[in-house]
Write an enzyme that holds these catalytic residues in place. Structure first.
Site, PDB file in Angstrom:
ATOM      1  N   GLY A  31      42.802  88.363  50.600  1.00 48.87           N
ATOM      2  CA  GLY A  31      42.127  87.995  51.837  1.00 48.87           C
ATOM      3  C   GLY A  31      42.796  86.791  52.474  1.00 48.87           C
ATOM      4  O   GLY A  31      43.832  86.895  53.132  1.00 48.87           O
ATOM      5  N   GLY A  32      42.209  85.631  52.255  1.00 47.42           N
ATOM      6  CA  GLY A  32      42.652  84.391  52.910  1.00 47.42           C
ATOM      7  C   GLY A  32      44.154  84.149  52.842  1.00 47.42           C
ATOM      8  O   GLY A  32      44.787  83.818  53.863  1.00 47.42           O
ATOM      9  N   SER A  35      40.176  85.583  45.795  1.00 50.36           N
ATOM     10  CA  SER A  35      40.842  84.280  45.738  1.00 50.36           C
ATOM     11  C   SER A  35      42.199  84.342  45.044  1.00 50.36           C
ATOM     12  O   SER A  35      42.630  83.374  44.418  1.00 50.36           O
ATOM     13  CB  SER A  35      39.941  83.231  45.079  1.00 50.36           C
ATOM     14  N   GLY A  75      36.597  84.848  48.579  1.00 47.22           N
ATOM     15  CA  GLY A  75      36.476  83.795  49.572  1.00 47.22           C
ATOM     16  C   GLY A  75      35.829  82.522  49.051  1.00 47.22           C
ATOM     17  O   GLY A  75      35.469  81.637  49.816  1.00 47.22           O
ATOM     18  N   HIS A 130      34.640  97.970  50.710  1.00 46.92           N
ATOM     19  CA  HIS A 130      34.759  96.523  50.478  1.00 46.92           C
ATOM     20  C   HIS A 130      33.370  95.907  50.317  1.00 46.92           C
ATOM     21  O   HIS A 130      32.415  96.340  50.979  1.00 46.92           O
ATOM     22  CB  HIS A 130      35.502  95.858  51.646  1.00 46.92           C
ATOM     23  N   GLU A 179      32.117  93.334  51.465  1.00 45.43           N
ATOM     24  CA  GLU A 179      31.517  92.837  52.706  1.00 45.43           C
ATOM     25  C   GLU A 179      30.875  93.977  53.500  1.00 45.43           C
ATOM     26  O   GLU A 179      29.870  93.770  54.179  1.00 45.43           O
ATOM     27  CB  GLU A 179      32.577  92.073  53.536  1.00 45.43           C
ATOM     28  N   ASN A 186      44.213  91.995  53.200  1.00 43.64           N
ATOM     29  CA  ASN A 186      43.019  92.424  53.933  1.00 43.64           C
ATOM     30  C   ASN A 186      42.696  91.294  54.900  1.00 43.64           C
ATOM     31  O   ASN A 186      42.174  90.256  54.503  1.00 43.64           O
ATOM     32  CB  ASN A 186      41.852  92.668  52.960  1.00 43.64           C
ATOM     33  N   TRP A 187      43.049  91.536  56.160  1.00 44.97           N
ATOM     34  CA  TRP A 187      42.907  90.456  57.152  1.00 44.97           C
ATOM     35  C   TRP A 187      41.455  90.233  57.552  1.00 44.97           C
ATOM     36  O   TRP A 187      41.149  89.250  58.228  1.00 44.97           O
ATOM     37  CB  TRP A 187      43.731  90.795  58.399  1.00 44.97           C
ATOM     38  N   LYS A 188      40.573  91.175  57.214  1.00 45.14           N
ATOM     39  CA  LYS A 188      39.153  91.070  57.596  1.00 45.14           C
ATOM     40  C   LYS A 188      39.040  90.930  59.129  1.00 45.14           C
ATOM     41  O   LYS A 188      39.816  91.555  59.834  1.00 45.14           O
ATOM     42  CB  LYS A 188      38.485  89.935  56.820  1.00 45.14           C
ATOM     43  N   GLU A 240      37.341  93.862  42.777  1.00 47.71           N
ATOM     44  CA  GLU A 240      37.068  92.596  43.448  1.00 47.71           C
ATOM     45  C   GLU A 240      35.700  92.070  43.024  1.00 47.71           C
ATOM     46  O   GLU A 240      34.669  92.497  43.584  1.00 47.71           O
ATOM     47  CB  GLU A 240      37.085  92.781  44.966  1.00 47.71           C
TER      48      GLU A 240
HETATM   49  P1  13P Z   1      39.922  86.296  49.373  1.00 51.81           P
HETATM   50  O1  13P Z   1      41.352  86.503  48.889  1.00 51.81           O
HETATM   51  O2  13P Z   1      39.854  85.553  50.638  1.00 51.81           O
HETATM   52  O3  13P Z   1      39.043  85.785  48.281  1.00 51.81           O
HETATM   53  O4  13P Z   1      39.390  87.772  49.733  1.00 51.81           O
HETATM   54  C1  13P Z   1      39.555  88.782  48.817  1.00 51.81           C
HETATM   55  C2  13P Z   1      39.168  90.049  49.454  1.00 51.81           C
HETATM   56  O5  13P Z   1      38.015  90.262  49.773  1.00 51.81           O
HETATM   57  C3  13P Z   1      40.220  91.042  49.705  1.00 51.81           C
HETATM   58  O6  13P Z   1      39.682  92.261  50.080  1.00 51.81           O
END
Ligand code: 13P
Length: 255
Positions: free
Chosen positions: A237-238, A216, A176, A98, A100, A13-15, A170
């Site tokens: 994510g990251g 994470s 994050g 998600h 966010e 998930n590149w956000k 999640e």
């Molecule tokens: P991180 O891997 O950066 O914690 O993000 C997880 C995420 O929100 C994937 O959708």
């Protein structure tokens, strides 16, 4: 039935990261590294990167997803993108719900359900995100929170349509933050979600659904998380923005 019958899925998930040119560069790095994956590999990218991502992954085993969609097919919804539009351009997956989106953009369980329905109607596969806040975990209501999110999101979704649903657990406190749920914590909640699916549908239906962990997840902790019976993949994510790290997670899911 057990984990071996389910499809392991590692999705990035590149956000809100990467311009089209940067997306092309990253995917050009990722595709050769994951070509022998024994799991499904998906990159969910910003809308403006979708076409570039489709082009950059054509003929490879990397599939492309979007990060959200609207529930209406078309109309006066300035700035929105419909599930139909995604499908028409060749997109197969869409992340919905998600944390966010829930936290910053007013997403509720009810609007998540509307988006899920629209995505299924358009023929997309949904990566449905659920997860508790830190305060909810501290209050001891993780199971209730995640169960409710799952139940409301799946209202009006048939047992047959479950094959087009992936669930990503999640925990919001792990996103994050560098704080990963322990493998046992992830397993516990993924098993709770599977029990909810068994109650809503049937045991066999529940056993067939891929449930990912996200928060994470990285190249160092993926193998342990993925070794758990009910953890069938990851939403990353990251670490999905660094080709070698993402590829290492794919490798951990491929054993
Ligand atoms: P991180 O891997 O950066 O914690 O993000 C997880 C995420 O929100 C994937 O959708």
């Amino acid at each position: 039935m057990n984990k071996a019958v389910r499809k392991a899925i590692i999705a990035g998930n590149w956000k809100m990261n990467k311009t089209p040119n940067e997306a092309k560069e990253l995917l050009t790095q990722i595709t050769p590294l994951v070509k022998d994956a024994d799991c499904d590999v998906i990159a969910c990218v910003p809308y403006v990167d979708l076409q570039t991502a489709l082009d950059a992954t054509q003929g490879t085993n990397v599939k492309i997803g979007a990060e959200n969609c609207h529930w209406e097919k078309s109309g006066a919804f300035t700035g929105e993108i419909s599930a139909e539009m995604l499908k028409a351009m060749g997109i197969e997956y869409v992340i919905i719900g998600h944390s966010e989106r829930r936290q910053y953009f007013g997403e509720t369980d009810v609007t998540v359900n509307k988006r899920v329905r629209a995505a299924l109607d358009a023929g997309l596969t949904v990566i449905l995100c659920v997860g508790e806040l830190l305060s909810e975990r501290e209050q001891g209501i993780t199971a209730e929170t995640v169960s409710l999110q799952t139940k409301v999101a799946l209202q009006g979704v048939s047992a047959e349509e479950l094959s087009k649903i992936v669930i990503a657990y999640e925990p919001v406190w792990a996103i994050g933050t560098g704080l990963t749920a322990t493998a046992d914590q992830a397993e516990e909640v993924c098993a709770i979600i599977r029990n909810v699916l068994a109650d809503l549908y049937c045991e066999k239906c529940a056993q067939a659904v891929t449930i990912q962990y996200g928060g994470s997840m990285n190249d160092a902790n993926a193998a342990e998380l993925l070794s758990k019976e009910n953890v069938d993949g990851g939403l990353i994510g990251g670490a999905s923005l660094v080709a070698e790290k993402f590829a290492a997670i794919v490798k951990a899911a491929s054993v």
